[in-house]
Design a protein around this motif. Structure first.
Motif, short mmCIF file in Angstrom:
data_model
loop_
_atom_site.label_atom_id
_atom_site.label_comp_id
_atom_site.label_asym_id
_atom_site.label_seq_id
_atom_site.Cartn_x
_atom_site.Cartn_y
_atom_site.Cartn_z
N ILE A 166 -15.98 50.11 -71.55
CA ILE A 166 -15.10 50.16 -72.77
C ILE A 166 -14.14 48.91 -72.93
CG2 ILE A 166 -13.61 51.41 -74.12
CD1 ILE A 166 -16.05 52.99 -73.84
N HIS A 170 -11.01 47.64 -78.34
CA HIS A 170 -11.97 48.78 -79.19
C HIS A 170 -11.01 50.20 -79.28
CE1 HIS A 170 -15.84 46.84 -77.92
NE2 HIS A 170 -15.06 46.04 -78.78
N LEU A 249 -19.82 59.58 -75.38
CA LEU A 249 -19.20 59.36 -76.85
C LEU A 249 -19.05 60.60 -77.29
CD1 LEU A 249 -20.49 56.35 -76.10
CD2 LEU A 249 -21.42 56.47 -78.43
N ARG A 258 -13.03 56.89 -80.33
CA ARG A 258 -14.32 56.51 -81.12
C ARG A 258 -14.94 55.19 -80.19
NH1 ARG A 258 -15.96 57.69 -86.51
NH2 ARG A 258 -14.66 59.51 -87.12
N TYR A 259 -15.67 55.49 -79.29
CA TYR A 259 -16.41 54.43 -78.23
C TYR A 259 -17.47 53.79 -79.11
CZ TYR A 259 -13.87 57.29 -74.80
OH TYR A 259 -12.65 57.77 -74.14
N HIS A 260 -17.76 52.53 -78.79
CA HIS A 260 -18.80 51.87 -79.20
C HIS A 260 -20.26 52.32 -78.59
CE1 HIS A 260 -16.80 48.27 -81.09
NE2 HIS A 260 -15.97 49.21 -81.26
N GLU A 261 -21.10 52.03 -79.50
CA GLU A 261 -22.55 52.65 -79.14
C GLU A 261 -23.00 51.78 -77.88
OE1 GLU A 261 -24.51 54.96 -79.90
OE2 GLU A 261 -23.21 55.90 -81.69
N ASN A 262 -23.61 52.43 -77.05
CA ASN A 262 -24.39 51.60 -75.79
C ASN A 262 -25.77 51.44 -75.73
OD1 ASN A 262 -23.54 50.25 -73.62
ND2 ASN A 262 -23.92 52.30 -72.26
N ARG A 264 -29.41 51.69 -78.73
CA ARG A 264 -29.78 51.70 -80.27
C ARG A 264 -31.50 51.67 -80.19
NH1 ARG A 264 -25.57 50.79 -83.42
NH2 ARG A 264 -23.77 49.93 -83.12
N SER A 282 -22.68 47.72 -73.88
CA SER A 282 -21.61 47.12 -73.56
C SER A 282 -21.64 46.32 -72.12
CB SER A 282 -20.80 48.56 -73.01
OG SER A 282 -21.48 49.35 -71.92
N SER A 285 -22.60 42.67 -73.38
CA SER A 285 -21.76 42.07 -74.30
C SER A 285 -20.64 41.67 -73.33
CB SER A 285 -20.98 42.82 -75.15
OG SER A 285 -20.45 44.00 -74.83
#
Length: 466
Positions: A166, A170, A249, A258-262, A264, A282, A285
């Motif tokens: 994380i 964010h 999540l 609200r954590y970002h998607e890891n 897709r 994560s 990035s």
């Protein structure tokens, strides 16, 4: 303690939720999260709580120090301190055994192996601490002045032991101010139950099928068995890790984060480049922002920068040469795509792009699985028909036939069919129908998962070792 355990589902989580929502104060809620996270982390090895708190305390202080002495030489001391301590902890606790093994192999010495175990989640919370301090240094975020709010960022049990990685920016606002609506809580339960189902029904089943095929004697192995063993492992590692990320999540939504998607849907990728935009987002990035770009990115020595990043990506996953090879393998593939294949792939039929990507992804997971390089070489030789191994046997055919419906379900779960069905339902039905459908789905997921957990002792989690 793991999310996919009966103790967590029926004891730990309900108690924490009840206490958490009994108090309106955000400060009290934060400390409830901190205390429960420490209990969660200490469940297996309490001693490593001290290391976690030491890292968090140092980086909290360094953030304030850097902000106070910004643009002076003193601020650099905060960066050096954070990098030195956190990377030093990784070097000692994660990689010292690897170094000792290689020194012994090269010099014929007999240096004793370190006796301590790898602290759970150290690779994740160390990267979070480093990213926070660097973001303060670059002026991307303001230093957090409340130690409790900072601990909620670093030590929250939602992501503490298995990510995602994380970024403080964010969730900076949510560490100090958050409000959970009914729809957030509902979405959290739905996401958690789906992640639990992915972990227990798909990942655990895939692991149980993969292990005997990957660990069998090479003298009795077949080409088909070698391939389907790696394919089952391909399913296991995706649903294992993405399932855990879904649970993280979902827990975040239940508690107001609200954590970002890891992930897709990485297995629908049309290239290796596309795959790494979808897999463990994560981590990718992190290396892009804190290693690749500072090294020069696309502007200066791009090939060198890419290979360094992917060697480090592999090494992050484990202290073994196969992980380094795995990282370099993908680094080379990405370079080939970037300089030679990108236009050819783009002009090719979509089905060819998918087959190309999946072929190299599956071979990559074979490299990832075998920490013993001799076993890895033997398995790859069998896969590509370079031994006297037969093409197939009744055993592999029987495994495929007896699990055909589960295999079909697992493959369907790799594509975004669930999201498409939700969109269709939302477009054609009322909001109350959508909510009722989600609730029914969550109940089904939970009932099946709990039944499987009660009836089985096989419940590994691959990414705990990282």
């Amino acid at each position: 303690m793991v999310f996919s355990s009966l103790i967590f589902i029926f004891l730990f989580l309900p108690i924490v939720l009840a206490i958490y929502y009994a108090f309106p104060s955000i400060a009290i809620k934060n400390w409830i999260l901190i205390i429960s996270s420490i209990i969660f982390y200490a469940w297996g090895e309490p001693i490593w709580v001290l290391l976690l708190l030491a890292s968090a305390t140092l980086d909290y202080c360094n953030g304030l120090w850097i902000e106070k002495y910004r643009n002076t030489w003193k601020a650099k001391l905060g960066i050096v301190s954070t990098l030195g301590f956190n990377l030093g902890c990784l070097a000692i606790f994660k990689y010292s055994g690897f170094v000792v093994d290689n020194i012994n192999a090269l010099t014929n010495l007999n240096i004793a192996q370190p006796s301590f175990a790898l602290p759970l989640g150290i690779s994740f919370y160390v990267f979070m601490s480093i990213s926070y301090t660097l973001d303060v240094w670059y002026g991307r975020v303001q230093a957090q002045r409340n130690f409790g709010s900072f601990l909620v960022y670093i030590a929250n049990f939602h992501h503490l032991v298995a990510g995602p990685v994380i970024r403080y920016g964010h969730i900076a606002k949510e560490t100090m101010e958050r409000r959970v609506r009914w729809m957030d809580f509902h979405a959290g339960i739905t996401r958690f139950s789906r992640g639990l189902f992915k972990k227990v029904f798909i990942a655990n089943t895939a692991g149980a099928l993969a292990e005997p095929l990957l660990q069998q004697d090479p003298a009795t192995a077949t080409v088909l068995g070698a391939w389907i063993g790696v394919m089952f492992y391909t399913l296991q590692i995706y649903f294992d890790f993405s399932g855990y990320s879904d649970m993280a999540l979902g827990l975040g939504r239940m508690f107001g984060f609200r954590y970002h998607e890891n992930f897709r849907h990485p297995y629908i990728a049309k290239s290796i480049t596309d795959f790494w935009r979808r897999w463990h987002i994560s981590l990718s990035s992190f290396f892009k922002d804190y290693v690749y770009i500072p090294l020069g990115g696309n502007r200066y020595r791009q090939v060198r920068n890419i290979m360094i990043v992917w060697m480090l990506t592999g090494f992050w996953h484990g202290a073994s040469w196969n992980f380094v090879l795995w990282g370099l393998y993908f680094g080379i593939l990405l370079l080939i795509e970037k300089f030679f294949l990108a236009k050819i792939l783009k002009a090719s039929p979509a089905i060819f792009q998918h087959i190309y990507a999946l072929f190299f992804i599956v071979v990559g997971w074979a490299i990832f699985y075998f920490t013993d390089l001799t076993q890895l070489l033997q398995h790859l030789q069998i896969m590509f028909g370079l031994t006297n191994a037969p093409l197939s046997s009744y055993k592999e055919i029987s495994i495929l036939q007896s699990n055909i419906y589960w295999i079909a379900f697992a493959l369907l779960a790799c594509i975004p069919i669930h999201r498409k069905m939700q969109n269709i339902l939302a477009a054609k039905c009322s909001s109350s129908t959508v909510v009722a459908t989600d609730m029914m789905q969550s109940v089904i997921y939970l009932v099946i998962s709990i039944a499987l957990l009660v009836g089985s002792t096989y419940n590994p989690f691959i990414y705990f070792r990282f």
